[in-house]
Write an enzyme that holds these catalytic residues in place. Sequence first.
Site, PDB file in Angstrom:
ATOM      1  N   GLY A 103       0.830  -1.219   0.000  1.00 28.58           N
ATOM      2  CA  GLY A 103       0.000   0.000   0.000  1.00 28.58           C
ATOM      3  C   GLY A 103       0.855   1.256   0.000  1.00 28.58           C
ATOM      4  O   GLY A 103       1.884   1.295   0.667  1.00 28.58           O
TER       5      GLY A 103
ATOM      6  N   ARG B 233      13.631  10.268  -1.882  1.00 28.08           N
ATOM      7  CA  ARG B 233      14.562  11.387  -2.090  1.00 28.08           C
ATOM      8  C   ARG B 233      15.760  11.293  -1.150  1.00 28.08           C
ATOM      9  O   ARG B 233      16.914  11.470  -1.555  1.00 28.08           O
ATOM     10  CB  ARG B 233      13.807  12.698  -1.856  1.00 28.08           C
TER      11      ARG B 233
ATOM     12  N   ARG C 107       1.406  -4.912  -5.635  1.00 28.79           N
ATOM     13  CA  ARG C 107       1.465  -6.190  -4.931  1.00 28.79           C
ATOM     14  C   ARG C 107       1.797  -7.228  -5.999  1.00 28.79           C
ATOM     15  O   ARG C 107       1.240  -7.183  -7.087  1.00 28.79           O
ATOM     16  CB  ARG C 107       0.144  -6.483  -4.232  1.00 28.79           C
TER      17      ARG C 107
ATOM     18  N   GLY D 277       5.023  -1.986   4.013  1.00 27.11           N
ATOM     19  CA  GLY D 277       4.480  -2.451   5.287  1.00 27.11           C
ATOM     20  C   GLY D 277       5.020  -3.826   5.657  1.00 27.11           C
ATOM     21  O   GLY D 277       6.009  -4.289   5.071  1.00 27.11           O
ATOM     22  N   ASP D 278       4.370  -4.477   6.602  1.00 29.79           N
ATOM     23  CA  ASP D 278       4.920  -5.748   7.101  1.00 29.79           C
ATOM     24  C   ASP D 278       4.940  -6.840   6.032  1.00 29.79           C
ATOM     25  O   ASP D 278       5.843  -7.685   6.023  1.00 29.79           O
ATOM     26  CB  ASP D 278       4.199  -6.213   8.378  1.00 29.79           C
ATOM     27  N   GLY D 279       3.983  -6.808   5.085  1.00 26.60           N
ATOM     28  CA  GLY D 279       3.992  -7.782   3.990  1.00 26.60           C
ATOM     29  C   GLY D 279       5.247  -7.623   3.143  1.00 26.60           C
ATOM     30  O   GLY D 279       5.934  -8.605   2.825  1.00 26.60           O
TER      31      GLY D 279
ATOM     32  N   THR E 116       3.532   3.002   5.851  1.00 26.38           N
ATOM     33  CA  THR E 116       2.135   2.545   5.876  1.00 26.38           C
ATOM     34  C   THR E 116       1.299   3.528   6.678  1.00 26.38           C
ATOM     35  O   THR E 116       1.727   3.997   7.728  1.00 26.38           O
ATOM     36  CB  THR E 116       1.992   1.121   6.471  1.00 26.38           C
TER      37      THR E 116
ATOM     38  N   ASP F 243      -1.252   2.731   8.214  1.00 20.17           N
ATOM     39  CA  ASP F 243      -1.917   2.003   9.312  1.00 20.17           C
ATOM     40  C   ASP F 243      -1.142   2.010  10.642  1.00 20.17           C
ATOM     41  O   ASP F 243      -1.700   1.660  11.674  1.00 20.17           O
ATOM     42  CB  ASP F 243      -2.163   0.550   8.903  1.00 20.17           C
TER      43      ASP F 243
ATOM     44  N   ASP G 178       0.863  -0.081  11.782  1.00 24.03           N
ATOM     45  CA  ASP G 178       0.726  -1.383  12.446  1.00 24.03           C
ATOM     46  C   ASP G 178       2.012  -2.206  12.383  1.00 24.03           C
ATOM     47  O   ASP G 178       1.987  -3.404  12.167  1.00 24.03           O
ATOM     48  CB  ASP G 178      -0.442  -2.175  11.821  1.00 24.03           C
TER      49      ASP G 178
ATOM     50  N   ARG H 203     -27.792  14.945  14.309  1.00 17.90           N
ATOM     51  CA  ARG H 203     -27.650  13.637  13.690  1.00 17.90           C
ATOM     52  C   ARG H 203     -26.454  12.908  14.263  1.00 17.90           C
ATOM     53  O   ARG H 203     -25.476  13.529  14.681  1.00 17.90           O
ATOM     54  CB  ARG H 203     -27.362  13.831  12.204  1.00 17.90           C
TER      55      ARG H 203
ATOM     56  N   GLY I  62      -8.134   1.098   7.941  1.00 17.06           N
ATOM     57  CA  GLY I  62      -7.487   0.233   8.948  1.00 17.06           C
ATOM     58  C   GLY I  62      -8.151  -1.129   8.949  1.00 17.06           C
ATOM     59  O   GLY I  62      -9.083  -1.374   9.706  1.00 17.06           O
ATOM     60  N   ARG I  63      -7.663  -2.002   8.035  1.00 12.91           N
ATOM     61  CA  ARG I  63      -8.282  -3.323   7.928  1.00 12.91           C
ATOM     62  C   ARG I  63      -7.956  -4.201   9.125  1.00 12.91           C
ATOM     63  O   ARG I  63      -8.786  -4.928   9.631  1.00 12.91           O
ATOM     64  CB  ARG I  63      -7.833  -3.999   6.633  1.00 12.91           C
TER      65      ARG I  63
ATOM     66  N   ALA J 134     -14.901  12.065  19.412  1.00 14.67           N
ATOM     67  CA  ALA J 134     -15.947  11.069  19.101  1.00 14.67           C
ATOM     68  C   ALA J 134     -16.452  10.394  20.374  1.00 14.67           C
ATOM     69  O   ALA J 134     -15.726  10.275  21.361  1.00 14.67           O
ATOM     70  CB  ALA J 134     -15.375  10.020  18.155  1.00 14.67           C
TER      71      ALA J 134
HETATM   72  P1  ADP Z   1       2.242  -4.233   2.739  1.00 20.77           P
HETATM   73  O1  ADP Z   1       3.724  -4.158   2.560  1.00 20.77           O
HETATM   74  O2  ADP Z   1       1.575  -2.914   2.534  1.00 20.77           O
HETATM   75  O3  ADP Z   1       1.863  -4.933   4.045  1.00 20.77           O
HETATM   76  P2  ADP Z   1       1.414  -6.634   1.229  1.00 20.77           P
HETATM   77  O4  ADP Z   1       1.140  -7.424   2.448  1.00 20.77           O
HETATM   78  O5  ADP Z   1       0.423  -6.666   0.144  1.00 20.77           O
HETATM   79  O6  ADP Z   1       1.659  -5.093   1.515  1.00 20.77           O
HETATM   80  O7  ADP Z   1       2.834  -7.143   0.637  1.00 20.77           O
HETATM   81  C1  ADP Z   1       3.416  -6.547  -0.515  1.00 20.77           C
HETATM   82  C2  ADP Z   1       4.094  -7.575  -1.381  1.00 20.77           C
HETATM   83  O8  ADP Z   1       5.195  -8.179  -0.670  1.00 20.77           O
HETATM   84  C3  ADP Z   1       3.249  -8.757  -1.803  1.00 20.77           C
HETATM   85  O9  ADP Z   1       2.405  -8.478  -2.889  1.00 20.77           O
HETATM   86  C4  ADP Z   1       4.328  -9.763  -2.211  1.00 20.77           C
HETATM   87  O10 ADP Z   1       4.828  -9.479  -3.490  1.00 20.77           O
HETATM   88  C5  ADP Z   1       5.427  -9.494  -1.172  1.00 20.77           C
HETATM   89  N1  ADP Z   1       5.347 -10.472  -0.069  1.00 20.77           N
HETATM   90  C6  ADP Z   1       4.597 -10.427   1.045  1.00 20.77           C
HETATM   91  N2  ADP Z   1       4.777 -11.523   1.819  1.00 20.77           N
HETATM   92  C7  ADP Z   1       5.673 -12.307   1.164  1.00 20.77           C
HETATM   93  C8  ADP Z   1       6.280 -13.585   1.417  1.00 20.77           C
HETATM   94  N3  ADP Z   1       5.985 -14.285   2.505  1.00 20.77           N
HETATM   95  N4  ADP Z   1       7.149 -14.057   0.499  1.00 20.77           N
HETATM   96  C9  ADP Z   1       7.447 -13.377  -0.613  1.00 20.77           C
HETATM   97  N5  ADP Z   1       6.923 -12.159  -0.910  1.00 20.77           N
HETATM   98  C10 ADP Z   1       6.039 -11.638  -0.050  1.00 20.77           C
END
Ligand code: ADP
Length: 327
Positions: free
Chosen positions: A16, A26, A77, A107-109, A131, A133, A135, A168, A176-177, A192
């Site tokens: 994201g 930069r 992604r 992010g963590d992904g 991110t 979020d 998180d 209202r 924030g999923r 709030a």
């Molecule tokens: P974010 O970084 O925002 O949390 P995502 O969770 O969608 O986003 O992860 C971004 C990309 O990172 C994924 O589309 C994928 O290409 C890569 N990725 C995430 N987890 C793994 C994994 N376990 N192994 C390999 N690539 C990964």
Amino acid sequence: MAEKKVTRIGVMCSGGDSPGMNAGIRAVVRTALYHGIEVYGIVRGYSGMIEDDIYQMQSRSVANIIQIGGTILKTARSKEFFTKEGREKAYSNLKKRGIDGLVILGGDGSFRGAQTFSNEFDIPCIGLPGTIDKDIAGTDFTIGFDTAVNTAVQAIDKIRDTAESHDRLFIIEVMGRDAGYIALHSGIATGAENILIPEKKTDIDNLIASLQEKEKRKKLVNLIIVAEGEKGGADYIDKIIKEKIPGLDTRVCILGHIQRGGSPTCFDRLIASRMGYHAVECLMEGRFNVFVGIVNNRINYIPLNEAVKKKQRINEEWMKIVKILSS
Ligand code: ADP
């Protein structure tokens, strides 16, 4: 820490997007060039790495971007990067250019992907937490959160004006999923009545009872903030309130992607600049598989796997503050 000479690094965004990523890019580009390191921009994250969408960046490539939201390198992604074949392709594209270090904003992904990649191919990866979020465990702030939360606050303030005029209740859904930080921060900052977040199970009966009690003593309730990840979102909460308290005039507003865009705040530009600078320092010092975080206003290097394994915890006291200040 052993010094290891990096000569050519890649920089990219993944997952994201978040406002402030450009300031981070930069900082990475200019710090690397200052130290005589060549920099390559990888377009659309891991997808661009696999498809060889990579170009050399100069100081001018990052001129006039610090104030712009989104990312000039684009982000994506990539399903293919989850496969060994995909990662092999990505590595061969880096290798043919002699890229010997990577900085990944995401992010963590994205950090999970970076860790898998560097374990397999022995390429040092440094993460920058980007991110909205917030998180990611191990850092007090992430690039983009401050901008996103301020965008939410500005929007909620405007909704409050009309809510107040019509007596209202607005149920406002913010992003924030899996994380309730935008909801919690923007909810406290806008006064709030209730803040519903995925980290805490919502007691619907309690919520209804508190609305009824406030109605009885003629206390106007204008705002309930719901994080996107809360079961059913704002629509579901609205449906229940309508069923239980039919007399209450309610509306739903979903803020959506407005929270991702816009010019980054001073705070996000600052942390992105500091983190980007330190990411290059990390590579020069021979560190790898860490991300650059900020704890108590000091730069910290945190192993990527900590971000991957842990989640930031919601401060219980903050929930108490919400309750007391809205009574
Ligand atoms: P974010 O970084 O925002 O949390 P995502 O969770 O969608 O986003 O992860 C971004 C990309 O990172 C994924 O589309 C994928 O290409 C890569 N990725 C995430 N987890 C793994 C994994 N376990 N192994 C390999 N690539 C990964």
